[in-house]
Design an enzyme around this catalytic site. Structure first.
Site, PDB file in Angstrom:
ATOM      1  N   ASN A  59       0.683   1.581  -4.763  1.00 26.23           N
ATOM      2  CA  ASN A  59      -0.980   2.450  -4.951  1.00 26.23           C
ATOM      3  C   ASN A  59      -1.319   3.428  -5.973  1.00 26.23           C
ATOM      4  OD1 ASN A  59      -3.439   3.754  -5.864  1.00 26.23           O
ATOM      5  ND2 ASN A  59      -4.637   3.890  -3.398  1.00 26.23           N
ATOM      6  N   HIS A  91      -2.817   6.723  -9.133  1.00 22.16           N
ATOM      7  CA  HIS A  91      -3.214   7.715  -9.669  1.00 22.16           C
ATOM      8  C   HIS A  91      -2.173   7.823 -11.394  1.00 22.16           C
ATOM      9  CE1 HIS A  91      -4.976  10.165  -6.970  1.00 22.16           C
ATOM     10  NE2 HIS A  91      -3.477   9.718  -5.817  1.00 22.16           N
ATOM     11  N   ARG A 149      -7.995  11.900 -19.733  1.00 18.59           N
ATOM     12  CA  ARG A 149      -8.212  12.018 -21.751  1.00 18.59           C
ATOM     13  C   ARG A 149      -9.230  10.398 -21.975  1.00 18.59           C
ATOM     14  NH1 ARG A 149      -4.611  14.530 -24.154  1.00 18.59           N
ATOM     15  NH2 ARG A 149      -5.268  17.404 -23.769  1.00 18.59           N
ATOM     16  N   HIS A 175      -7.960   1.282  -5.365  1.00 17.14           N
ATOM     17  CA  HIS A 175      -9.543   1.317  -5.417  1.00 17.14           C
ATOM     18  C   HIS A 175      -9.818   1.858  -6.161  1.00 17.14           C
ATOM     19  CE1 HIS A 175     -11.045   4.142  -2.537  1.00 17.14           C
ATOM     20  NE2 HIS A 175     -11.963   3.410  -2.681  1.00 17.14           N
ATOM     21  N   ARG A 202     -13.584   2.851  -6.764  1.00 15.59           N
ATOM     22  CA  ARG A 202     -14.674   3.807  -6.103  1.00 15.59           C
ATOM     23  C   ARG A 202     -15.384   3.575  -6.722  1.00 15.59           C
ATOM     24  NH1 ARG A 202     -11.915   7.899  -3.114  1.00 15.59           N
ATOM     25  NH2 ARG A 202     -13.848   8.608  -2.394  1.00 15.59           N
ATOM     26  N   ARG A 237     -13.953   6.752 -10.753  1.00 15.41           N
ATOM     27  CA  ARG A 237     -13.046   7.532 -11.460  1.00 15.41           C
ATOM     28  C   ARG A 237     -11.874   7.730 -11.703  1.00 15.41           C
ATOM     29  NH1 ARG A 237     -12.167  11.551  -5.547  1.00 15.41           N
ATOM     30  NH2 ARG A 237     -14.516  11.075  -5.474  1.00 15.41           N
ATOM     31  N   HIS A 238     -10.986   6.534 -11.092  1.00 11.51           N
ATOM     32  CA  HIS A 238      -9.834   6.108 -11.589  1.00 11.51           C
ATOM     33  C   HIS A 238      -9.664   4.851 -11.905  1.00 11.51           C
ATOM     34  CE1 HIS A 238      -9.078   5.980  -7.654  1.00 11.51           C
ATOM     35  NE2 HIS A 238      -8.636   6.187  -6.907  1.00 11.51           N
ATOM     36  N   GLU A 287      -8.700  -1.770  -2.099  1.00  9.70           N
ATOM     37  CA  GLU A 287      -9.036  -0.674  -0.985  1.00  9.70           C
ATOM     38  C   GLU A 287     -10.970  -0.597  -1.734  1.00  9.70           C
ATOM     39  OE1 GLU A 287      -5.673   2.235  -0.932  1.00  9.70           O
ATOM     40  OE2 GLU A 287      -8.075   3.518   0.194  1.00  9.70           O
ATOM     41  N   THR A 330      -9.983  12.218  -2.002  1.00 10.11           N
ATOM     42  CA  THR A 330      -9.735  11.278  -1.388  1.00 10.11           C
ATOM     43  C   THR A 330     -10.152  11.186   0.003  1.00 10.11           C
ATOM     44  OG1 THR A 330      -7.294  10.417  -0.998  1.00 10.11           O
ATOM     45  CG2 THR A 330      -7.022  11.840  -0.334  1.00 10.11           C
ATOM     46  N   THR A 331      -9.505   9.462   0.362  1.00  9.58           N
ATOM     47  CA  THR A 331     -10.075   8.786   1.190  1.00  9.58           C
ATOM     48  C   THR A 331      -9.764  10.089   2.937  1.00  9.58           C
ATOM     49  OG1 THR A 331      -9.666   6.684   0.643  1.00  9.58           O
ATOM     50  CG2 THR A 331     -10.443   7.293   2.526  1.00  9.58           C
ATOM     51  N   GLU A 350      -5.422  -1.059   9.185  1.00 10.32           N
ATOM     52  CA  GLU A 350      -4.554  -0.320   8.162  1.00 10.32           C
ATOM     53  C   GLU A 350      -4.237   1.282   8.750  1.00 10.32           C
ATOM     54  OE1 GLU A 350      -4.415   0.230   4.020  1.00 10.32           O
ATOM     55  OE2 GLU A 350      -3.146   2.655   3.978  1.00 10.32           O
ATOM     56  N   HIS A 401      -1.114   6.443   3.704  1.00  6.35           N
ATOM     57  CA  HIS A 401      -2.189   8.165   3.458  1.00  6.35           C
ATOM     58  C   HIS A 401      -1.000   9.782   3.542  1.00  6.35           C
ATOM     59  CE1 HIS A 401      -4.832  10.684   2.390  1.00  6.35           C
ATOM     60  NE2 HIS A 401      -6.205   8.825   2.066  1.00  6.35           N
ATOM     61  N   GLY A 459       0.698   6.202  -2.495  1.00  8.08           N
ATOM     62  CA  GLY A 459       0.499   6.003  -4.247  1.00  8.08           C
ATOM     63  C   GLY A 459       0.910   7.552  -4.170  1.00  8.08           C
ATOM     64  N   HIS A 460       0.412   8.660  -4.015  1.00  6.72           N
ATOM     65  CA  HIS A 460       0.079  10.048  -4.611  1.00  6.72           C
ATOM     66  C   HIS A 460       1.949  10.115  -4.252  1.00  6.72           C
ATOM     67  CE1 HIS A 460       0.051  14.174  -5.247  1.00  6.72           C
ATOM     68  NE2 HIS A 460      -0.341  14.574  -5.735  1.00  6.72           N
TER      69      HIS A 460
HETATM   70  N1  PXP Z   1      -4.380   3.903   1.982  1.00  4.21           N
HETATM   71  C1  PXP Z   1      -5.503   3.720   1.385  1.00  4.21           C
HETATM   72  C2  PXP Z   1      -6.023   3.261   2.736  1.00  4.21           C
HETATM   73  C3  PXP Z   1      -5.804   5.632   1.258  1.00  4.21           C
HETATM   74  O1  PXP Z   1      -7.196   5.456   0.731  1.00  4.21           O
HETATM   75  C4  PXP Z   1      -4.660   5.712   0.141  1.00  4.21           C
HETATM   76  C5  PXP Z   1      -5.457   6.847  -0.388  1.00  4.21           C
HETATM   77  O2  PXP Z   1      -5.889   5.981  -1.560  1.00  4.21           O
HETATM   78  C6  PXP Z   1      -3.678   5.752   0.601  1.00  4.21           C
HETATM   79  C7  PXP Z   1      -3.512   4.108   1.698  1.00  4.21           C
HETATM   80  C8  PXP Z   1      -2.554   6.043  -0.016  1.00  4.21           C
HETATM   81  O3  PXP Z   1      -2.116   6.936   0.049  1.00  4.21           O
HETATM   82  P1  PXP Z   1      -1.347   8.148  -0.414  1.00  4.21           P
HETATM   83  O4  PXP Z   1      -1.928   8.708  -2.192  1.00  4.21           O
HETATM   84  O5  PXP Z   1      -1.784   9.977  -0.520  1.00  4.21           O
HETATM   85  O6  PXP Z   1      -0.238   7.897  -0.467  1.00  4.21           O
END
Ligand code: PXP
Length: 397
Positions: A161, A164, A172, A197, A199, A203-204, A224, A254-255, A305, A345, A367-368
């Site tokens: 993902n 970020h 910026r 995602h 949104r 926002r991103h 997403e 976040t979600t 998921e 997540h 992602g993060h």
């Molecule tokens: N899966 C879903 C459905 C999410 O909403 C997110 C966060 O955007 C992720 C996975 C990834 O989560 P993380 O960024 O904590 O790895």
């Protein structure tokens, strides 16, 4: 097959995964070069105690006993044929207690005990000396690492993902860093998919990102989104390879939780139908909950998921165990209900390997943790390091 498994305890109720154990068993025999016959019997404490008393004059149950068929070995049951290497008896009850104490899944503990039993059958004896005990321990650790992933039916995929990357750009309001370029780097490093995602508040990720990614992503683009009219129109126009429906609140960081499929069956079912009508497979992001999974299957989702957030954020080991167990059971139930299973997540470089070892899960969405690590080591390496954690350390079966 030179390997025979017997279960003297109820398999499902005990939490035994026979497919996983048998695949690992076959792999172990190959790794150890064993071609003669081995029997592995899973039993309860009572049956184990009776063997322990009969052959070792010890009154209590133990976790594992090996009976080499070689006449020079100890405690040979006379009925074994000469081409047998021997029998391994494992107490599932004792293994379950040990697994709880050590904070590991039951099937991993059972695998460790089978490895220990095989090493005994091959003549390695940890009671001979401290030096030998240490050598055997290292060998057993290495064997476990090598078979840990061989219960999987399919190769586990990593979908990265890149939201970020866009978060940093939006901070910026410029054009750097670009999630489109980041996505290509992830794919080159071995990611099997890209997740973004889009949104409602943008926002991103921006609409432009999704449009360009649709043209540049070579693996699989997973969009997403919330189950809204605006997003459905975008998905039907852009045609990602799949859509993951998530709940969305404006003020959340976040979600926050899984979709309420049981409560929103009509609305979510309608969106699934529209997307399926456009030949876009749909995944529903749900908590590891039997009712939600059942409802997801009933309204036509292709995937669920499983939300791993509560497992990742659990403040105590006990809670983490409970959450892990929920994910394990939910993944197996979803597969049994004909759903394909992804998870994500909060997964990071520490908590991911356990989830990755769950056979029913085919893809992780992360992602993060990867984008954060990329700040230090670069995106290519951050993806490769995650892949190294979730993939088996050997090629082939
Ligand atoms: N899966 C879903 C459905 C999410 O909403 C997110 C966060 O955007 C992720 C996975 C990834 O989560 P993380 O960024 O904590 O790895």
């Amino acid at each position: 097959m030179p390997l025979h498994f017997e279960y003297h305890v109820p398999v499902r109720e005990s939490g035994i995964d026979p497919v996983l154990l048998e695949n690992r068993g076959v792999r172990l025999l190959k790794l150890l070069g064993i071609t003669s016959h081995v029997s592995i019997v899973f039993m309860d404490d009572r049956e184990m105690a009776s063997f322990n008393l009969r052959y070792r004059k010890r009154k209590a149950a133990t976790n594992v006993l090996s009976f080499p068929a070689d006449p020079r070995g100890v405690g040979i049951p006379p009925e074994l044929a000469p081409d047998d290497l021997g029998d391994i008896l494992v107490s599932v009850e004792t293994a379950a207690r040990e697994a709880r104490r050590e904070g590991k899944p039951l099937n991993d503990r059972l695998t460790e005990l089978v490895i220990h039993g095989l090493c005994h059958l091959l003549g390695h004896d940890h009671e001979r000396s401290e030096e030998e005990a240490r050598r055997i321990w290292l060998m057993e650790q290495d064997l476990f690492r090598q078979v840990q992933f061989s219960g999987r039916h399919t190769m586990l995929h990593l979908a990265v993902n890149v939201d970020h990357v866009a978060t940093v750009r939006q901070a910026r309001g410029t054009s750097e860093p670009d999630p489109v370029i980041a996505a290509s780097i992830c794919e080159l490093a071995g990611a099997a998919g890209i997740v973004v995602h889009l949104r409602e508040d943008r926002r991103h990720i921006q609409d432009r990102d999704v449009e360009i990614l649709r043209r540049t992503v070579k693996t699989k683009l997973n969009l997403e989104m919330a189950a809204t009219r605006e997003m459905v129109d975008i998905a039907l126009r852009i045609r990602p390879d799949m859509v993951t429906l998530v709940p969305e609140k404006r003020r959340e960081l976040t979600t926050e939780g899984g979709l309420n499929v049981t409560g929103g069956r009509k609305k979510i079912g309608g969106v699934v139908e529209q997307l399926n009508g456009g030949k876009i497979p749909v995944s529903l992001f749900v908590d590891p909950d039997a009712q939600q999974i059942k409802a997801a299957g009933e309204i036509g989702a292709t995937f669920v998921e499983l939300h791993t957030g509560r497992y990742c954020d659990a403040p105590t080991r006990d809670e983490q165990e409970r959450e892990f167990d929920l994910i394990r059971r939910s993944a197996a139930d979803a597969r049994a209900a004909g759903l394909r299973v992804n998870a994500g997540h909060g997964l990071d470089y520490r908590n991911t390997p356990r989830i990755a070892a769950l056979d029913a899960i085919e893809e992780l969405s992360i992602g993060h943790a990867i984008i954060s690590r990329a700040v230090y080591v670069g995106l290519d390496q951050a993806v490769r390091e995650m892949l190294a954690l979730i993939r088996p350390p050997f090629a082939g079966t």
